[in-house]
Design a protein around this motif. Sequence first.
Motif, PDB file in Angstrom:
ATOM      1  N   CYS A  98     -29.464   0.630   6.122  1.00  0.00           N
ATOM      2  CA  CYS A  98     -29.958   0.785   7.499  1.00  0.00           C
ATOM      3  C   CYS A  98     -28.868   1.150   8.495  1.00  0.00           C
ATOM      4  O   CYS A  98     -29.159   1.489   9.640  1.00  0.00           O
ATOM      5  N   GLY A  99     -27.604   1.056   8.084  1.00  0.00           N
ATOM      6  CA  GLY A  99     -26.491   1.404   8.959  1.00  0.00           C
ATOM      7  C   GLY A  99     -26.013   0.265   9.845  1.00  0.00           C
ATOM      8  O   GLY A  99     -25.058   0.436  10.601  1.00  0.00           O
ATOM      9  N   ALA A 100     -26.639  -0.907   9.750  1.00  0.00           N
ATOM     10  CA  ALA A 100     -26.232  -2.037  10.592  1.00  0.00           C
ATOM     11  C   ALA A 100     -24.867  -2.587  10.195  1.00  0.00           C
ATOM     12  O   ALA A 100     -24.138  -3.105  11.037  1.00  0.00           O
ATOM     13  N   VAL A 101     -24.517  -2.495   8.914  1.00  0.00           N
ATOM     14  CA  VAL A 101     -23.209  -2.942   8.441  1.00  0.00           C
ATOM     15  C   VAL A 101     -22.381  -1.718   8.080  1.00  0.00           C
ATOM     16  O   VAL A 101     -22.849  -0.837   7.351  1.00  0.00           O
ATOM     17  N   THR A 102     -21.176  -1.667   8.619  1.00  0.00           N
ATOM     18  CA  THR A 102     -20.243  -0.608   8.252  1.00  0.00           C
ATOM     19  C   THR A 102     -19.019  -1.253   7.610  1.00  0.00           C
ATOM     20  O   THR A 102     -18.650  -2.387   7.935  1.00  0.00           O
ATOM     21  N   VAL A 103     -18.418  -0.513   6.691  1.00  0.00           N
ATOM     22  CA  VAL A 103     -17.241  -1.018   5.988  1.00  0.00           C
ATOM     23  C   VAL A 103     -16.165   0.063   5.971  1.00  0.00           C
ATOM     24  O   VAL A 103     -16.461   1.252   6.051  1.00  0.00           O
ATOM     25  N   ALA A 104     -14.930  -0.398   5.869  1.00  0.00           N
ATOM     26  CA  ALA A 104     -13.793   0.493   5.668  1.00  0.00           C
ATOM     27  C   ALA A 104     -12.857  -0.217   4.711  1.00  0.00           C
ATOM     28  O   ALA A 104     -12.727  -1.447   4.747  1.00  0.00           O
ATOM     29  N   VAL A 105     -12.222   0.546   3.846  1.00  0.00           N
ATOM     30  CA  VAL A 105     -11.323  -0.030   2.850  1.00  0.00           C
ATOM     31  C   VAL A 105     -10.301   1.016   2.422  1.00  0.00           C
ATOM     32  O   VAL A 105     -10.567   2.219   2.508  1.00  0.00           O
ATOM     33  N   GLN A 106      -9.155   0.557   1.991  1.00  0.00           N
ATOM     34  CA  GLN A 106      -8.122   1.448   1.473  1.00  0.00           C
ATOM     35  C   GLN A 106      -8.221   1.494  -0.057  1.00  0.00           C
ATOM     36  O   GLN A 106      -8.472   0.475  -0.697  1.00  0.00           O
ATOM     37  N   THR A 107      -8.010   2.669  -0.612  1.00  0.00           N
ATOM     38  CA  THR A 107      -7.946   2.831  -2.059  1.00  0.00           C
ATOM     39  C   THR A 107      -6.859   3.831  -2.386  1.00  0.00           C
ATOM     40  O   THR A 107      -6.617   4.759  -1.606  1.00  0.00           O
ATOM     41  N   GLU A 108      -6.203   3.616  -3.489  1.00  0.00           N
ATOM     42  CA  GLU A 108      -5.190   4.574  -3.926  1.00  0.00           C
ATOM     43  C   GLU A 108      -5.806   5.621  -4.834  1.00  0.00           C
ATOM     44  O   GLU A 108      -5.368   6.748  -4.886  1.00  0.00           O
ATOM     45  N   LEU A 109      -6.831   5.224  -5.560  1.00  0.00           N
ATOM     46  CA  LEU A 109      -7.564   6.121  -6.441  1.00  0.00           C
ATOM     47  C   LEU A 109      -8.943   5.503  -6.613  1.00  0.00           C
ATOM     48  O   LEU A 109      -9.057   4.417  -7.169  1.00  0.00           O
ATOM     49  N   PRO A 110      -9.991   6.131  -6.105  1.00  0.00           N
ATOM     50  CA  PRO A 110     -11.319   5.504  -6.169  1.00  0.00           C
ATOM     51  C   PRO A 110     -11.883   5.472  -7.594  1.00  0.00           C
ATOM     52  O   PRO A 110     -12.563   6.379  -8.026  1.00  0.00           O
ATOM     53  N   MET A 155       0.848  -1.175   0.000  1.00  0.00           N
ATOM     54  CA  MET A 155       0.000   0.000   0.000  1.00  0.00           C
ATOM     55  C   MET A 155       0.891   1.234   0.000  1.00  0.00           C
ATOM     56  O   MET A 155       1.828   1.336   0.770  1.00  0.00           O
ATOM     57  N   SER A 156       0.558   2.163  -0.858  1.00  0.00           N
ATOM     58  CA  SER A 156       1.389   3.369  -0.976  1.00  0.00           C
ATOM     59  C   SER A 156       0.953   4.431   0.029  1.00  0.00           C
ATOM     60  O   SER A 156      -0.094   4.357   0.632  1.00  0.00           O
ATOM     61  N   ASP A 157       1.801   5.449   0.153  1.00  0.00           N
ATOM     62  CA  ASP A 157       1.487   6.568   1.041  1.00  0.00           C
ATOM     63  C   ASP A 157       0.300   7.376   0.521  1.00  0.00           C
ATOM     64  O   ASP A 157      -0.297   8.147   1.249  1.00  0.00           O
ATOM     65  N   ALA A 158      -0.047   7.194  -0.769  1.00  0.00           N
ATOM     66  CA  ALA A 158      -1.138   7.951  -1.378  1.00  0.00           C
ATOM     67  C   ALA A 158      -2.506   7.323  -1.125  1.00  0.00           C
ATOM     68  O   ALA A 158      -3.516   7.855  -1.547  1.00  0.00           O
ATOM     69  N   SER A 159      -2.541   6.194  -0.429  1.00  0.00           N
ATOM     70  CA  SER A 159      -3.837   5.546  -0.214  1.00  0.00           C
ATOM     71  C   SER A 159      -4.665   6.320   0.802  1.00  0.00           C
ATOM     72  O   SER A 159      -4.151   7.054   1.634  1.00  0.00           O
ATOM     73  N   VAL A 198     -16.022  -0.224  -6.264  1.00  0.00           N
ATOM     74  CA  VAL A 198     -14.898   0.706  -6.133  1.00  0.00           C
ATOM     75  C   VAL A 198     -13.609  -0.108  -6.141  1.00  0.00           C
ATOM     76  O   VAL A 198     -13.495  -1.109  -5.427  1.00  0.00           O
ATOM     77  N   ASP A 199     -12.641   0.321  -6.936  1.00  0.00           N
ATOM     78  CA  ASP A 199     -11.339  -0.323  -6.990  1.00  0.00           C
ATOM     79  C   ASP A 199     -10.607  -0.024  -5.681  1.00  0.00           C
ATOM     80  O   ASP A 199     -10.473   1.141  -5.288  1.00  0.00           O
ATOM     81  N   THR A 200     -10.161  -1.071  -4.999  1.00  0.00           N
ATOM     82  CA  THR A 200      -9.534  -0.899  -3.690  1.00  0.00           C
ATOM     83  C   THR A 200      -8.221  -1.666  -3.613  1.00  0.00           C
ATOM     84  O   THR A 200      -7.891  -2.463  -4.483  1.00  0.00           O
ATOM     85  N   VAL A 201      -7.501  -1.448  -2.548  1.00  0.00           N
ATOM     86  CA  VAL A 201      -6.281  -2.207  -2.277  1.00  0.00           C
ATOM     87  C   VAL A 201      -6.725  -3.575  -1.753  1.00  0.00           C
ATOM     88  O   VAL A 201      -7.430  -3.655  -0.740  1.00  0.00           O
ATOM     89  N   PRO A 202      -6.358  -4.655  -2.451  1.00  0.00           N
ATOM     90  CA  PRO A 202      -6.793  -5.997  -2.034  1.00  0.00           C
ATOM     91  C   PRO A 202      -6.440  -6.299  -0.582  1.00  0.00           C
ATOM     92  O   PRO A 202      -5.368  -5.929  -0.099  1.00  0.00           O
ATOM     93  N   GLY A 203      -7.366  -6.944   0.101  1.00  0.00           N
ATOM     94  CA  GLY A 203      -7.130  -7.373   1.471  1.00  0.00           C
ATOM     95  C   GLY A 203      -7.353  -6.318   2.531  1.00  0.00           C
ATOM     96  O   GLY A 203      -7.104  -6.573   3.713  1.00  0.00           O
ATOM     97  N   THR A 204      -7.823  -5.126   2.153  1.00  0.00           N
ATOM     98  CA  THR A 204      -7.987  -4.058   3.145  1.00  0.00           C
ATOM     99  C   THR A 204      -9.436  -3.855   3.582  1.00  0.00           C
ATOM    100  O   THR A 204      -9.688  -3.054   4.481  1.00  0.00           O
ATOM    101  N   LEU A 205     -10.377  -4.547   2.986  1.00  0.00           N
ATOM    102  CA  LEU A 205     -11.789  -4.366   3.331  1.00  0.00           C
ATOM    103  C   LEU A 205     -12.084  -4.968   4.695  1.00  0.00           C
ATOM    104  O   LEU A 205     -11.782  -6.130   4.958  1.00  0.00           O
ATOM    105  N   THR A 206     -12.650  -4.150   5.589  1.00  0.00           N
ATOM    106  CA  THR A 206     -13.141  -4.649   6.871  1.00  0.00           C
ATOM    107  C   THR A 206     -14.645  -4.411   6.914  1.00  0.00           C
ATOM    108  O   THR A 206     -15.140  -3.380   6.448  1.00  0.00           O
TER     109      THR A 206
END
Length: 141
Positions: free
Chosen positions: A14-26, A1-5, A47-55
């Motif tokens: 409904c807001g019951a599920v939240t997600v976070a993910v890293q992307t270098e350029l959405p 993962m680069s510093d630009a992510s 959305v194109d993301t950094v693989p393995g960063t989705l929580t």
Amino acid sequence: MSDASQTLRGSCLCGAVTVAVQTELPRLRACHCDMCRQHTSGMFISVDTVPGTLTVEGPAQSYASSEWAERGFCGTCGSTLWYGTQADGVRHPAAGLFDGAALGEMTLEFFADECPQGYALSGDHRKLSTEETIAMFEGDA
């Protein structure tokens, strides 16, 4: 993962599920295959993301839609959460989870020749036919 992510945070309807993910350029990708259209009642946009960063937190569930793919959804409201490939465990989060679709630019359409007559995406981006999409996933493109 680069510093630009950057970290994108989002949630289901409904807001019951939240997600976070890293992307270098959405960047956005659309899929017009039969299964994506049946699952979402339209195209699936990810959305194109950094693989393995989705929580993912909350009552997320998944459905094995084929021998090689799964589709994630909220167990409370049913919102589409991701499309994932089972062989490598990569999940591609739905753009609608993020405000303004993560402010991403459309860069690629899969199965563009299967896009229904009732809608089409504008813009100058790559549009792969069914044959080209399958070749790409098989590693030939």
